[in-house]
Design an enzyme around this catalytic site. Sequence first.
Site, PDB file in Angstrom:
ATOM      1  CG  ASN A  53       8.109  -1.638   0.511  1.00  0.00           C
ATOM      2  OD1 ASN A  53       7.466  -1.751   1.552  1.00  0.00           O
ATOM      3  ND2 ASN A  53       8.766  -0.541   0.192  1.00  0.00           N
ATOM      4  NE  ARG A  60       9.005   6.397   9.224  1.00  0.00           N
ATOM      5  CZ  ARG A  60       8.073   6.158   8.317  1.00  0.00           C
ATOM      6  NH1 ARG A  60       8.258   5.235   7.397  1.00  0.00           N
ATOM      7  NH2 ARG A  60       6.958   6.851   8.314  1.00  0.00           N
ATOM      8  CD  GLU A  75      10.530  -6.902   5.938  1.00  0.00           C
ATOM      9  OE1 GLU A  75       9.518  -6.399   6.446  1.00  0.00           O
ATOM     10  OE2 GLU A  75      11.410  -7.481   6.612  1.00  0.00           O
ATOM     11  NE  ARG A 112       2.520   7.343   2.555  1.00  0.00           N
ATOM     12  CZ  ARG A 112       3.177   6.322   3.087  1.00  0.00           C
ATOM     13  NH1 ARG A 112       3.981   5.594   2.358  1.00  0.00           N
ATOM     14  NH2 ARG A 112       3.006   6.022   4.354  1.00  0.00           N
ATOM     15  CG  HIS A 115      10.430  -1.875   5.275  1.00  0.00           C
ATOM     16  ND1 HIS A 115       9.087  -1.616   5.134  1.00  0.00           N
ATOM     17  CD2 HIS A 115      10.535  -3.097   5.836  1.00  0.00           C
ATOM     18  CE1 HIS A 115       8.406  -2.644   5.604  1.00  0.00           C
ATOM     19  NE2 HIS A 115       9.259  -3.561   6.028  1.00  0.00           N
ATOM     20  CB  ILE A 116      11.836   3.295   0.934  1.00  0.00           C
ATOM     21  CG1 ILE A 116      11.480   2.533  -0.347  1.00  0.00           C
ATOM     22  CG2 ILE A 116      12.521   4.618   0.616  1.00  0.00           C
ATOM     23  CD1 ILE A 116      10.420   3.195  -1.193  1.00  0.00           C
ATOM     24  CB  SER A 117      11.783   4.931   5.807  1.00  0.00           C
ATOM     25  OG  SER A 117      10.856   4.045   6.403  1.00  0.00           O
ATOM     26  CG  ASP A 162       0.161 -17.427   8.077  1.00  0.00           C
ATOM     27  OD1 ASP A 162       1.205 -17.431   8.766  1.00  0.00           O
ATOM     28  OD2 ASP A 162      -0.987 -17.454   8.576  1.00  0.00           O
ATOM     29  CB  ALA A 214       1.257   0.015   6.504  1.00  0.00           C
ATOM     30  CG  HIS A 260       5.094  -2.420  10.280  1.00  0.00           C
ATOM     31  ND1 HIS A 260       6.438  -2.666  10.481  1.00  0.00           N
ATOM     32  CD2 HIS A 260       5.027  -1.474   9.311  1.00  0.00           C
ATOM     33  CE1 HIS A 260       7.145  -1.885   9.681  1.00  0.00           C
ATOM     34  NE2 HIS A 260       6.315  -1.155   8.966  1.00  0.00           N
ATOM     35  NE  ARG A 270       5.551   4.500  10.170  1.00  0.00           N
ATOM     36  CZ  ARG A 270       4.585   4.442   9.256  1.00  0.00           C
ATOM     37  NH1 ARG A 270       4.527   3.426   8.423  1.00  0.00           N
ATOM     38  NH2 ARG A 270       3.686   5.397   9.177  1.00  0.00           N
ATOM     39  CE1 TYR A 313       8.300   5.360   3.428  1.00  0.00           C
ATOM     40  CE2 TYR A 313       6.793   7.225   3.472  1.00  0.00           C
ATOM     41  CZ  TYR A 313       7.220   6.015   3.981  1.00  0.00           C
ATOM     42  OH  TYR A 313       6.566   5.463   5.044  1.00  0.00           O
ATOM     43  N   PRO A 331       0.802  -1.220   0.000  1.00  0.00           N
ATOM     44  CG  PRO A 331      -0.139  -1.101   2.136  1.00  0.00           C
ATOM     45  CD  PRO A 331       0.573  -2.026   1.202  1.00  0.00           C
ATOM     46  CG  ASN A 332      -0.328   4.443   1.059  1.00  0.00           C
ATOM     47  OD1 ASN A 332      -1.239   4.944   0.410  1.00  0.00           O
ATOM     48  ND2 ASN A 332      -0.481   4.025   2.304  1.00  0.00           N
TER      49      ASN A 332
END
Length: 160
Positions: free
Chosen positions: A73, A106, A97, A17, A99-101, A86, A76, A79, A110, A22, A9-10
């Site tokens: 990625n 944070r 996996e 954003r 994550h950009i940030s 699963d 959200a 988390h 997160r 990001y 998402p996003n």
Amino acid sequence: MKVMVIQGPNINMLGVRETHIYGNMKMEDIHEQMKQAAKQANVEIEFFQSNFEGELVDKIQECLGSVDGVIINAAAYAHTSIAIRDAITAINMPVIEVHISNTYRREEFRQKSMIAPVCAGSVVGFGPFGYHMALMGLFQIFDQINAYKAAQAKAQQANQ
């Protein structure tokens, strides 16, 4: 070899954003860079993005038997989603996996990933370059798998 990149998402809002977190690079630009790296390595690559958890689960499940590895990625959902965790477990293939940030710098919520324990590795906090790092990680895993298979085949031939 074939890789699926799954964006949660996003991620489709990258470049718009929260650019202070990001960056300015758009998702499509990240994908274009990944296409170039995959092409140089003679690896096929596909991309999928959804803001819906069930669609992400469906896409992960579709990877079984159709790709050799996944870069995800989950955003959200990393988390919160036991369903995505699963699904990753069910496909039994290398998943990295991203994550950009730096999620560890944070908010507390997160800082724990539900999916990290079932992934081959995680790349966190390197901005869009993290996708390239994940791709290089998958290439390394593919090399190890191929070397193992070659050694097994050689051992079988020696036993015959």
